[in-house]
Design an enzyme around this catalytic site. Sequence first.
Site, PDB file in Angstrom:
ATOM      1  N   TYR A 139      23.053 -51.554  28.032  1.00 43.39           N
ATOM      2  CA  TYR A 139      23.274 -52.227  29.316  1.00 43.39           C
ATOM      3  C   TYR A 139      24.624 -52.948  29.368  1.00 43.39           C
ATOM      4  O   TYR A 139      25.036 -53.409  30.427  1.00 43.39           O
ATOM      5  CB  TYR A 139      22.144 -53.234  29.610  1.00 43.39           C
ATOM      6  CG  TYR A 139      20.764 -52.610  29.717  1.00 43.39           C
ATOM      7  CD1 TYR A 139      20.593 -51.232  29.753  1.00 43.39           C
ATOM      8  CD2 TYR A 139      19.626 -53.400  29.782  1.00 43.39           C
ATOM      9  CE1 TYR A 139      19.331 -50.669  29.842  1.00 43.39           C
ATOM     10  CE2 TYR A 139      18.364 -52.843  29.881  1.00 43.39           C
ATOM     11  CZ  TYR A 139      18.226 -51.471  29.902  1.00 43.39           C
ATOM     12  OH  TYR A 139      16.976 -50.916  29.997  1.00 43.39           O
ATOM     13  N   LYS A 189      15.289 -45.829  16.752  1.00 42.64           N
ATOM     14  CA  LYS A 189      15.241 -44.360  16.847  1.00 42.64           C
ATOM     15  C   LYS A 189      16.182 -43.849  15.758  1.00 42.64           C
ATOM     16  O   LYS A 189      17.169 -43.142  16.019  1.00 42.64           O
ATOM     17  CB  LYS A 189      15.671 -43.943  18.274  1.00 42.64           C
ATOM     18  CG  LYS A 189      15.461 -42.497  18.589  1.00 42.64           C
ATOM     19  CD  LYS A 189      14.011 -42.095  18.764  1.00 42.64           C
ATOM     20  CE  LYS A 189      13.885 -40.603  19.021  1.00 42.64           C
ATOM     21  NZ  LYS A 189      12.496 -40.120  18.940  1.00 42.64           N
ATOM     22  N   ASP A 221       9.217 -44.008  20.012  1.00 39.50           N
ATOM     23  CA  ASP A 221       8.203 -43.169  20.673  1.00 39.50           C
ATOM     24  C   ASP A 221       6.818 -43.422  20.068  1.00 39.50           C
ATOM     25  O   ASP A 221       5.816 -43.516  20.780  1.00 39.50           O
ATOM     26  CB  ASP A 221       8.581 -41.682  20.633  1.00 39.50           C
ATOM     27  CG  ASP A 221       9.313 -41.267  19.371  1.00 39.50           C
ATOM     28  OD1 ASP A 221       9.613 -42.156  18.546  1.00 39.50           O
ATOM     29  OD2 ASP A 221       9.569 -40.071  19.187  1.00 39.50           O
TER      30      ASP A 221
END
Length: 354
Positions: A139, A189, A221
């Site tokens: 962001y 991740k 995930d």
Amino acid sequence: MRAHIITLPGDGIGPEIIAEAIRVLQVIAKKFNHQFEFEEHLIGGCAIDATGAPLSDETINACRQSDAVLLGAVGGPKWDRGDVRPEQGLLKLRKDLGLFANLRPVKPHPALTHASLLKPEKLAGVDVLVVRELTGGLYFGKPQGRFDENSHARAVDTLEYSDVEITRVVDLACRLAATRRARVTSVDKANVLATSKLWREIATQIARAHPQVQLDHLLVDTCAMRLVAAPASFDVIVTENMFGDILTDEAAVLVGSMGLLPSASLGDSKVGVYEPIHGSAPDIAGKSIANPVGTILSAAMLLRHSLALPREAQAIERAVDQTLSAGCRTADIARDGERALSTRAMAEEIIARI
Ligand code: NAD
């Protein structure tokens, strides 16, 4: 103790819920012999209307000089089309105050399991604290934007993290875990992203300085699945900005209403920003039916994290717990046929129990 608290009610239901949180803090001040002064400023759409900007330098300076900031919510359809957006005020506030960590505790109340999408047996024992990195990552990456080339549209966002940014938020998560069940799950991740490999390496190093805390790593995930399949298996979750944005909203679903959950945004200084996790709820603004519990619990977090008043924070949390156990409900958590209290009446029930 004397404390100077800036209130930023914002838009929509913001002013309605902040008014109740202030009343709760005033009762706490009286009961525990403190002096809390409140100073109100503008943020979001109402600030755009008054000054052209969603957050003025004057407001930022007032926040910097305060002991803590209590915020309602910003935004609404009135400002959706403009170039200047109410949410820019929130991002600026976090960045300027150096608020690098967002804390969201999620603990479903046993009397409200009907309001959750999950089966009651899945919710037993759930008590998760999600710590989200707030001022880095995707962001805030540079370059960011749209770069049209050879008649094709292309957009770029970049994901960057430094060891310093990872260290400070993981260290905070470990210190918070030490006051709870001493388990941290670091979410990344790392099988794909370079930033996640660095995140995992630094998190492992930092956890060594907290031998009482057990650290696990989980891919984002898998974490998303486990959060609904076995939410009671988590204590503290720490993760980067975008993963945290998504996981915190997923975790909020466990509780049954957006109106119940508090949050705290913390940085290096003692000035934290405390706000409910929901938005300005324009659909119910002005109707006096908003649930004030998320904001009142945010005020409890303010007492604990910025003013170091854990006893006073517990007094609020216990009163909220007892109020919900006694069957008091606002419209968002009432079952069919149950009487729904107004925002003020719900706060009164909590105050009576303090
Ligand atoms: P929202 O959280 O405002 O509302 C979602 C739903 O939850 C609505 O049906 C609303 O009535 C309900 N709800 C929210 N808070 C409640 C409460 N305290 N009591 C009872 N019901 C409650 O999300 P939205 O509708 O997607 O967004 C509305 C506006 O808020 C938008 O302009 C958005 O940009 C802004 N927003 C602001 C923040 C913030 O200030 N931190 C966060 C999210 C959204």
